[in-house]
Design an enzyme around this catalytic site. Structure first.
Site, mmCIF file in Angstrom:
data_model
loop_
_atom_site.group_PDB
_atom_site.id
_atom_site.type_symbol
_atom_site.label_atom_id
_atom_site.label_comp_id
_atom_site.label_asym_id
_atom_site.label_seq_id
_atom_site.Cartn_x
_atom_site.Cartn_y
_atom_site.Cartn_z
ATOM 1 C CG HIS A 1 -2.012 -0.904 1.143
ATOM 2 N ND1 HIS A 1 -2.159 -2.123 1.871
ATOM 3 C CD2 HIS A 1 -2.987 -1.239 0.211
ATOM 4 C CE1 HIS A 1 -2.980 -2.981 1.560
ATOM 5 N NE2 HIS A 1 -3.542 -2.313 0.584
ATOM 6 N NE ARG B 1 -0.852 -4.711 -10.109
ATOM 7 C CZ ARG B 1 0.278 -3.830 -10.506
ATOM 8 N NH1 ARG B 1 -0.065 -2.621 -10.906
ATOM 9 N NH2 ARG B 1 1.122 -4.432 -11.300
ATOM 10 N NE ARG C 1 -4.638 -7.872 -12.292
ATOM 11 C CZ ARG C 1 -3.488 -7.798 -12.027
ATOM 12 N NH1 ARG C 1 -2.547 -8.338 -12.926
ATOM 13 N NH2 ARG C 1 -3.108 -7.254 -10.866
ATOM 14 C CD GLU D 1 -0.624 -12.667 -15.181
ATOM 15 O OE1 GLU D 1 -0.123 -11.674 -14.174
ATOM 16 O OE2 GLU D 1 -1.848 -12.560 -14.707
ATOM 17 C CG ASN E 1 5.293 -7.092 -12.876
ATOM 18 O OD1 ASN E 1 6.189 -6.455 -13.381
ATOM 19 N ND2 ASN E 1 4.322 -6.432 -12.155
ATOM 20 C CG ASP E 2 2.848 -12.830 -12.004
ATOM 21 O OD1 ASP E 2 3.481 -13.275 -10.880
ATOM 22 O OD2 ASP E 2 1.554 -12.447 -11.514
ATOM 23 N NE ARG F 1 5.351 -10.239 -8.800
ATOM 24 C CZ ARG F 1 4.145 -9.790 -9.273
ATOM 25 N NH1 ARG F 1 3.409 -10.546 -10.256
ATOM 26 N NH2 ARG F 1 3.684 -8.576 -9.158
ATOM 27 C CB CYS G 1 -0.233 -3.945 -17.894
ATOM 28 S SG CYS G 1 -0.380 -5.703 -17.226
HETATM 29 C C1 PEP Z 1 2.351 -8.575 -14.011
HETATM 30 O O1 PEP Z 1 2.340 -9.721 -13.464
HETATM 31 O O2 PEP Z 1 3.180 -8.188 -14.697
HETATM 32 C C2 PEP Z 1 1.004 -7.774 -13.675
HETATM 33 C C3 PEP Z 1 1.054 -6.647 -14.326
HETATM 34 O O3 PEP Z 1 0.517 -8.524 -12.579
HETATM 35 P P1 PEP Z 1 0.708 -8.181 -11.083
HETATM 36 O O4 PEP Z 1 1.884 -7.413 -10.983
HETATM 37 O O5 PEP Z 1 -0.272 -7.417 -10.180
HETATM 38 O O6 PEP Z 1 0.797 -9.728 -10.629
HETATM 39 MG MG MG Z 2 0.394 -10.840 -12.410
#
Ligand code: PEP
Ligand code: MG
Length: 554
Positions: A188, A295, A331, A430, A453-454, A464, A501
């Site tokens: 947060h 999100r 999402r 992802e 990211n994922d 991660r 994203c």
């Molecule tokens: C990602 O996985 O890149 C993504 C945008 O989703 P989050 O970071 O919320 O898992």
């Molecule tokens: Mg993700």
């Protein structure tokens, strides 16, 4: 001078005194009183003040974080009107001639024990609310209340991590920077910092010492460093860095309203990622062309129970209305892995990142999914909505999702509820599986958004959440760039557009690469929009394309 290294979640430089945020519970002094009537009157005055405070917090939170997140303060207000709670406190004062603080503390302990013994998980969680509310009354009674920032001047807030109920209490004008010992880039505190575009560091081990309170410090959000009691040389260097950053910011302002088109005429849409309604201000201030990722799970994370269809409808309607016909991609809930929500009562898993998360929860518990879809479809008439589904790995999941979407539409039709007929549907790419079958998936969908990211975590088998993985988690890895390229090629064959994203979308070292691949959209933290636009305007894709692509393609 003491130097502590953390990890940047928002760049910038801030100078100011440190404010160490602590949430020490007030210690209650037990004493006897002469007049129970006077003491009961004192309790009633404190109860009224606590309700007033909660009312103001509710109003403030509605404006800043939306109705769903504000509700907790309304629930706390209701608790203060609970007759059993009030009667118990008054009885302790009257029967034992004890002071109000002790009576509130004893009642709180009894209620907490009662809630904690309940079978129902929802009721068990209410114990935290009783503690929170009672603590507020005790602080008012003992004169230790106030909360928020205990300083007239703006400060650098240092904390272990902050909960939403804590951050909304802060006067935003007084925050120069955030530095936390814990936290992750999706905590947060990080989200708030990015939204406010103030320097913020996480993982600053050793920062949380009371002796640092009030000391002058400099946060360098470019390198992730905080200097406590900085020497003259460091102060001068940082002042120069700040001046250059301000100059750069001013220059970027001139790019507002300028289309994001390369020198040779290639357009790329630059949108923003948000976690809640509060972020819209910075999205608009940075001239994002839309929202590429809302999100929505933050609506669930910041709530103490499943947000109802109406609460969600309110949040989506507000975002869509504020974005005035710019596209907003919501999402659907991505709960699980690092985003755990107690009231979902998910079984404990060995590998939660590869367990029941995101779309898997929605397909196993369609009633939760349908509530969200109904709220989204109802809100769709207020703007330009697109919906995307997280963690897709197989075609059957998308087929099932689309069946549920159809069921929801039929329900709304039969109830005579209007919704937009032009909602684009897409999915996150992802998982490596989704990238590999993107040709198949694209036949069902209007767009993809690549969650790097994922995708990086699963492609490189590199957690991660693990800060110690270092070089093994190379976000520029050829495998990732090849995946992005493959997804764009497959998608474009079927007329499906592709965005990114994940955090990689904001990486200026790769903007040319994304343009060369032909990515259609980048969705990034709001403050990254204008720097990327600058890079796009400076690029001539025809000049760099072959060189850039040859770095990762044969
Ligand atoms: C990602 O996985 O890149 C993504 C945008 O989703 P989050 O970071 O919320 O898992
Ligand atoms: Mg993700």
């Amino acid at each position: 001078m003491i130097t502590i290294q953390g990890k940047t979640v928002c760049a910038g430089v801030a100078f100011g005194p440190i404010f160490v945020f602590s949430r020490e519970e007030s210690t209650v002094k037990r004493s006897h009183v002469e007049s129970s009537e006077d003491e009961i009157a004192r309790f009633e005055a404190a109860r009224a003040q606590a309700k007033d405070e909660l009312g103001s917090l509710y109003e403030k939170a509605i404006k800043e974080v939306g109705e769903a997140n504000a509700m907790i303060f309304e629930i706390h207000q209701m608790m203060l009107d609970d007759l059993d709670y009030i009667e118990s406190i008054k009885n302790i004062i009257a029967d034992q001639l004890l002071n109000a603080e002790t009576a509130v503390a004893q009642t709180c302990d009894n209620f907490v024990a009662m809630f904690e013994a309940m079978d129902d998980a929802y009721m068990r969680e209410r114990s935290a609310d009783v503690k929170d509310v009672s603590e507020r009354v005790i602080k008012i009674l003992s004169g230790t209340g106030g909360g928020g920032i205990n300083s007239d001047d703006p400060v650098i807030i240092v904390a272990d991590d902050l909960a939403p109920s804590e951050t909304v209490q802060f006067d935003k004008e007084k925050i120069l920077a955030f530095v936390t010992e814990g936290g992750s880039s999706s905590s947060h505190t990080s989200i708030l910092a990015r939204m406010m575009n103030i320097p913020a560091l996480i993982g600053a081990k050793g920062i949380l010492l009371k002796e640092y309170d009030g000391k002058q410090a400099i946060v360098d959000g470019f390198t992730g460093t905080i200097y406590i009691d900085p020497d003259e040389e460091t102060s001068a260097k940082m002042a120069e860095k700040l001046r250059r950053a301000e100059e750069q910011k001013k220059m970027l302002q001139q790019l507002k309203g300028v289309p994001s088109v390369t020198k040779d005429g290639q357009h790329i849409e630059i949108c923003a990622n948000i976690g809640n309604v509060l972020d819209i201000g910075t999205v608009l201030a940075n001239d994002a062309e839309g929202i590429g990722l809302f999100r929505s799970e933050f609506l669930y994370l910041e709530s103490t129970d499943y947000p109802s269809e109406d609460v969600q409808f309110g949040a989506y309607k507000e975002i869509l209305s504020k974005m005035v016909n710019k596209r907003v991609i919501v999402r659907t809930l991505d709960i699980g892995a690092d985003k755990q929500v107690d009231y979902f009562n998910m079984p404990k898993e060995e590998n939660p990142a590869m367990g029941i998360r995101a779309i898997r929860i929605c397909l196993q518990r369609p009633e939760i999914f349908k509530t969200q879809l109904r709220a989204l479809f109802r809100a769709s008439v207020f703007g330009k909505l697109a919906i995307m589904f997280p963690m897709i790995a197989s075609e059957w999941e998308i087929i099932k999702v689309l069946e549920i979407v159809d069921e929801v539409k039929k329900e709304l039709d039969s109830e005579g509820i209007a919704y937009s007929k032009n909602i684009e549907l897409g999915c996150m790419i992802e998982t490596p599986a989704a990238a590999l079958i993107s040709d198949i998936l694209s036949k069902h969908l209007d767009f993809f958004s690549i969650g790097t990211n994922d995708l990086t975590q699963y492609t490189l088998a590199a957690d991660r959440q693990n800060p110690d993985i270092g070089d093994f988690c190379d976000t520029h890895h050829i495998a990732i760039l090849r995946s992005i390229n493959m997804v764009v090629r497959n998608a474009h064959k079927n007329g499906t557009w592709v965005g990114i994203c994940g955090e990689l979308g904001a990486d200026l070292e790769l903007t040319e690469t994304f343009l060369a691949i032909g990515v259609d959209e980048l969705s990034v933290t709001p403050s990254a929009v204008l720097p990327i636009r600058k890079k796009v305007l400076e690029t001539d894709v025809s000049q760099i394309k072959d060189k850039v692509l040859s770095k990762f393609l044969n």
